[in-house]
Design an enzyme around this catalytic site. Structure first.
Site, PDB file in Angstrom:
ATOM      1  CG  HIS B 189      -2.137   0.714   1.037  1.00  0.00           C
ATOM      2  ND1 HIS B 189      -3.280   0.116   0.555  1.00  0.00           N
ATOM      3  CD2 HIS B 189      -2.437   2.018   1.201  1.00  0.00           C
ATOM      4  CE1 HIS B 189      -4.215   1.020   0.456  1.00  0.00           C
ATOM      5  NE2 HIS B 189      -3.742   2.176   0.840  1.00  0.00           N
ATOM      6  NE  ARG B 296       3.395  -4.461 -12.924  1.00  0.00           N
ATOM      7  CZ  ARG B 296       4.449  -3.649 -12.955  1.00  0.00           C
ATOM      8  NH1 ARG B 296       4.335  -2.400 -12.546  1.00  0.00           N
ATOM      9  NH2 ARG B 296       5.606  -4.093 -13.384  1.00  0.00           N
ATOM     10  NE  ARG B 331      -0.198  -8.426 -15.320  1.00  0.00           N
ATOM     11  CZ  ARG B 331       0.923  -8.306 -14.610  1.00  0.00           C
ATOM     12  NH1 ARG B 331       2.040  -8.834 -15.061  1.00  0.00           N
ATOM     13  NH2 ARG B 331       0.930  -7.648 -13.480  1.00  0.00           N
ATOM     14  CD  GLU B 429       3.969 -14.110 -15.820  1.00  0.00           C
ATOM     15  OE1 GLU B 429       4.558 -13.270 -15.140  1.00  0.00           O
ATOM     16  OE2 GLU B 429       2.728 -14.131 -15.950  1.00  0.00           O
ATOM     17  CG  ASN B 452      10.067  -8.554 -12.160  1.00  0.00           C
ATOM     18  OD1 ASN B 452      11.108  -8.226 -12.712  1.00  0.00           O
ATOM     19  ND2 ASN B 452       9.205  -7.683 -11.690  1.00  0.00           N
ATOM     20  CG  ASP B 453       6.449 -13.997 -11.815  1.00  0.00           C
ATOM     21  OD1 ASP B 453       6.965 -14.152 -10.690  1.00  0.00           O
ATOM     22  OD2 ASP B 453       5.299 -13.552 -11.975  1.00  0.00           O
ATOM     23  NE  ARG B 463       8.650 -12.109  -8.734  1.00  0.00           N
ATOM     24  CZ  ARG B 463       7.654 -11.234  -8.741  1.00  0.00           C
ATOM     25  NH1 ARG B 463       7.813 -10.071  -8.187  1.00  0.00           N
ATOM     26  NH2 ARG B 463       6.507 -11.543  -9.287  1.00  0.00           N
ATOM     27  CB  CYS B 500       6.479  -5.734 -19.171  1.00  0.00           C
ATOM     28  SG  CYS B 500       5.712  -7.260 -18.685  1.00  0.00           S
TER      29      CYS B 500
END
Lengths: 98, 573
Positions: B189, B296, B331, B429, B452-453, B463, B500
Site C-alpha cells: 500500500h 497491472r 493484463r 514468464e 521478474n517471474d 524473489r 515488461c
C-alpha cells in the site's frame, strides 16, 4: 404492537461490518424494540456487536421482530434495506466465500 | 551513523527529519487496579478520555473518506462499536477492577474469539475490524502524546511499520518528503501511495525502523534502497551533491522528450509504460511513452475490495480514452502470491507455485468474466489489447480464449459494443511457456516476456526471499537463452515480442541486440533509456549481445556491460 417478518440475507459475506452499520443506523431512528432471531438465538438489532456476531449466511432466512408504536414502519424500512442493491456486496457474491 | 537496506520505490534522493508514525503495540497483560473508589473513578475517566479521542479520530476519517461511501461507512461502524462497548468496559473496570487497557482488550478479544471459532473466511474481515478498533483505543490509552501533524513546521520523512488505509487517509501529503516502512514490497500500500504521488519511499527495511526516532536526520537513497540513519555531515553533503546532480540530470532529460526513440542509425525502438492506475497515463505521456505496454489491473483491488464491472470498466475506459490512438495492453488480474491484498487468503505452502494469477481467475471464473466484460466494453474507447498472465500450457490459453469468446457472445446478445479486432497476448514468464512458445503462435498476436517471474521460475529463486537474493540473477545464461528463443520464434511467426518488468538499462542494450524492439518500463525510466538508445547503433548492440551470450558467469556479464555502458554514457553526456 409486535410485527414479525422473515428476511433473506442478501450479502454474500453475511451481515458484516458494512450492512451491520447500515442496519443499526437505520433502526436507531425508531423507538420500537427490534430483534433478529436465527434458530432460537435472539439478537438485539440495534447493537452492531450482536449483528456482526450473528451466524447469518447469505441466502439464509432470518426472523425480524419489532415491537412498539412505529413497528410497522420499521419493518418496511428494513425490508427496503435488505433488498437494496449493494454494488460492493453484489461483487462479493461473485467471488464467493469459501 | 547507520546504513540499512530496503526496497526503493521512487528514484530520488531525500534528506529529511524522521517522524515516527507508530510503534508496535505493547502487549496487553492481565493488570488490575487498586480496589478503591478513587482509583476506579480515575481509571474510568482515563478510559472515557481515550474513547472520546478515538471517536473523534474516526469521525475525522469518516469525513475525509466521505467521497467513497463504502469506506466511510466502515469507519462509522467502528465508531458505533466504540460507543456500544462503553458500558461493558466501564462495568469491568468498576466490578472486576481491570486496568482500562485490559478491560478493552478483554472485551474485544472475547468477540474476536467468538468469531474466529467459526469456520470459513466469512468472519476474517470482521475480526480484523475488531482488531483495528481495539488497537485504536489502546493507542489512545497508552500513548503519552498524540500524533499531530499540525505541529510540523517542516516537511518530514514518515517512519511506520506499514501504512494502514486509515493512516494513509490522514497523511498530509504537503508535509511529507519521504516514507520509510518495516514491511511491504513494491506492491505494498505504501509503495503504491508513494509512487502515485511521487514521494520518495524505502519499504521493507525490517525492524530497523525501531532504531529511528522522531527528529533524527535520515537519508533515503531511492536508487539503491539505502536508508542512512543519523548521517554524518560529510555523508549529508555527499548526498546533497548527488541530489543536485540528479536535478541537473532530470532537467537535461527533459530535452529528450520531443525526440524519437531510435538508435543512432535510426532503428526505432518502442518504449511503453507500465501503469497501475488510469491516472498514471498522464505521467506516462509526460515521460513520452508511446503507449501503455502493461496495465497491472490487479491494483484496482487496492482501492476497492471487490470491484464490480462498472468499476473495472470506468478504469479501463478512462485509461484508453486518455491514450487516444496509442495502444494499451490490459493484463487480466494477476492476483495471488505476493499480491493477495488479503482478499482471497488462500493459504498455500508455495504461493508462487500455487493458485495465482490466471489460475485464480479460472477458479473464480465470475471474477474473470466480470473483468473481461469490462475490458471488452472499454475497447471501443481506444486501442485496447488483452493479455493473459501466468500461461503455462496451450490448454491455459485455449481455456482463457474460450471464456473470452463466451463473454463476447454474451455482450453481443445483449447488444453491447466492443472493438471488432482486439489483439490478444500472453505473458511469457513460466519456463514451459518460453520453451514451447512456438505452440502458442496460432492463438496469440503478441508475447510479453515478464522478466521478474521468468527469472524466479527458471532459477528456482523466490524473489521475495532475502536468503536466496544472491541467486536471483537476470544475467544467467539460461535467461538469455530462453529470451533469445522467444524472440526468434516470435520473429519467425510474425508474433510481436516485448518485455515488461524491472530491468536495467544495461540489459535493455543486450535485448535490443538480441532483436527486441519493444519495451514496457516504469514511466520514470523511459527518458533515461531513450537517451541511451539514441547514443548507440543497432550494430553495436548486436555485438554486445553476441559477446554476452558467450559469457558463462553472471559477474562477467555485469562487469562487461558496466564497462560498455560507461563508454556509451561518456559519449552522450
Amino acid at each position: 404492537m409486535e410485527i414479525t417478518c422473515k428476511l433473506v440475507v442478501p450479502w454474500q459475506y453475511g451481515v458484516h461490518m458494512r450492512p451491520a452499520t447500515k442496519i443499526v443506523k437505520l433502526l436507531r431512528n425508531f423507538d420500537s424494540e427490534t430483534y433478529f432471531s436465527i434458530h432460537s438465538e435472539k439478537y438485539n438489532a440495534k447493537k452492531i456487536l450482536e449483528l456482526i456476531s450473528m451466524e447469518a449466511y447469505c441466502g439464509q432466512k432470518i426472523k425480524f421482530s419489532a415491537s412498539g408504536s412505529d413497528a410497522q414502519e420499521v419493518v418496511e424500512k428494513l425490508k427496503e434495506l435488505f433488498s437494496e442493491e449493494d454494488d460492493d456486496d453484489d461483487e462479493e457474491s461473485q467471488i464467493g466465500a469459501y | 551513523m547507520e546504513v540499512r537496506g530496503g526496497i526503493a520505490v521512487t528514484p530520488a534522493i531525500t534528506v529529511g527529519k524522521a517522524f515516527i508514525l507508530d510503534r508496535e503495540q505493547p502487549r496487553v497483560t492481565q493488570q488490575f487496579i487498586r480496589q478503591d473508589k478513587k482509583t476506579v473513578e480515575s481509571e474510568k475517566t482515563r478510559y472515557l478520555k481515550a474513547q472520546s479521542k478515538a471517536i473523534k479520530e474516526l469521525k475525522k476519517i469518516e469525513k475525509q473518506t466521505a467521497d467513497t461511501k463504502d469506506i466511510s461507512i466502515i469507519f462509522c461502524g467502528h465508531r458505533l462499536i466504540l460507543e456500544e462497548s462503553q458500558q461493558e468496559i466501564l462495568y469491568t473496570i468498576e466490578n472486576n477492577f481491570f486496568k482500562a487497557e485490559y478491560a478493552v482488550h478483554h472485551l474485544m478479544q472475547s468477540y474476536q474469539q467468538n468469531l474466529s471459532s467459526r469456520r470459513g473466511e466469512l468472519y476474517s474481515r470482521r475480526i480484523s475490524d475488531l482488531k483495528d478498533i481495539e488497537n485504536r483505543l489502546l493507542k489512545h490509552l497508552t500513548s503519552h502524546k498524540n500524533i499531530s501533524y499540525k505541529s510540523l513546521r517542516k516537511p518530514v520523512v514518515i517512519v511506520a511499520k506499514e501504512l494502514t488505509p486509515s493512516q494513509t487517509a490522514l497523511l498530509p501529503l504537503n508535509k511529507i518528503v519521504g516514507i520509510i516502512t518495516n514491511s511491504g514490497g513494491q506492491t505494498s500500500h505504501t509503495a503504491i501511495v508513494a509512487r502515485t504521488r511521487g514521494i520518495n519511499a524505502i519499504v521493507g527495511i525490517g525492524e530497523e525502523t525501531n532504531n529511528i526516532f522522531t527528529g533524527d536526520t535520515v537519508i533515503l537513497d531511492g536508487f539503491t534502497g539505502k536508508v542512512v540513519i543519523r548521517p554524518t555531515k560529510k555523508t549529508i553533503d555527499k548526498y546533497k551533491k548527488q541530489q543536485q546532480q540528479q536535478k541537473i540530470k532530470t532537467t537535461s532529460l527533459q530535452k529528450i522528450k520531443q525526440l524519437r526513440s531510435e538508435t543512432k542509425d535510426q532503428h526505432s525502438i518502442s518504449l511503453l509504460a507500465n501503469i497501475e492506475n488510469p491516472f498514471e497515463v498522464k505521467t506516462a505521456l509526460s515521460q513520452s511513452a508511446e503507449g501503455v505496454g502493461l496495465y497491472r489491473t490487479e491494483f484496482i483491488y487496492v482501492d476497492h475490495n471487490h470491484p464490480d464491472e462498472e468499476t473495472h470498466y470506468n478504469a479501463y475506459a478512462s485509461a484508453a480514452r486518455k491514450l487516444g490512438n496509442r495502444s494499451i495492453v490490459v493484463r487480466t488480474l494477476d492476483l495471488g502470491a505476493d499480491k493477495d491484498f488479503g482478499l482471497f487468503r488462500t493459504v498455500e505452502d508455495n504461493p508462487f507455485l500455487g493458485c495465482r494469477s490466471l489460475r485464480l481467475c479460472f477458479k473464480h471464473e465470475n471474477v474473470f468474466r466480470t473483468q473481461l466484460r469490462a475490458i471488452l466494453r472499454a475497447s471501443v474507447h481506444g486501442n485496447v489489447a488483452i493479455m493473459f498472465p501466468m500461461v503455462s500450457s496451450v490448454e491455459d490459453i485455449k481455456k482463457a480464449l474460450d471464456i473470452l469468446s463466451q463473454v463476447k457472445e454474451e455482450l453481443h446478445s445483449q447488444n453491447i459494443h466492443f472493438a471488432p479486432r482486439i489483439p490478444i497476448g500472453i505473458m511469457i514468464e513460466i519456463p514451459s511457456a518460453a520453451i514451447t512458445c512456438d505452440l502458442f503462435v496460432d492463438y496469440v498476436d503478441f508475447f510479453c516476456i515478464g522478466t521478474n517471474d521468468l527469472v524466479q521460475y527458471t532459477l528456482a529463486v523466490d524473489r521475495c526471499n532475502e536468503n536466496v537474493a544472491n541467486y536471483y540473477k537476470f544475467a544467467h545464461p539460461a535467461i538469455f537463452r530462453l529470451i533469445q528463443h522467444v524472440i526468434q520464434v516470435g520473429n519467425k511467426h510474425g508474433v510481436r515480442v516485448s518485455i515488461c518488468g524491472e530491468i536495467s538499462k544495461e540489459m535493455i542494450i543486450v535485448l535490443i541486440g538480441m532483436g527486441l524492439k519493444e519495451f514496457s518500463l516504469s514511466p520514470y525510466s523511459i527518458l533515461e533509456v531513450k537517451k541511451m538508445i539514441r547514443a548507440i547503433t543497432l550494430q553495436q548492440t548486436q555485438k554486445i549481445a553476441k559477446r554476452v551470450l558467450g559469457l558463462v558467469h553472471h559477474d562477467d556479464v555485469i562487469r562487461y556491460l558496466r564497462k560498455k555502458i560507461k563508454n556509451i554514457e561518456k559519449e552522450y553526456d
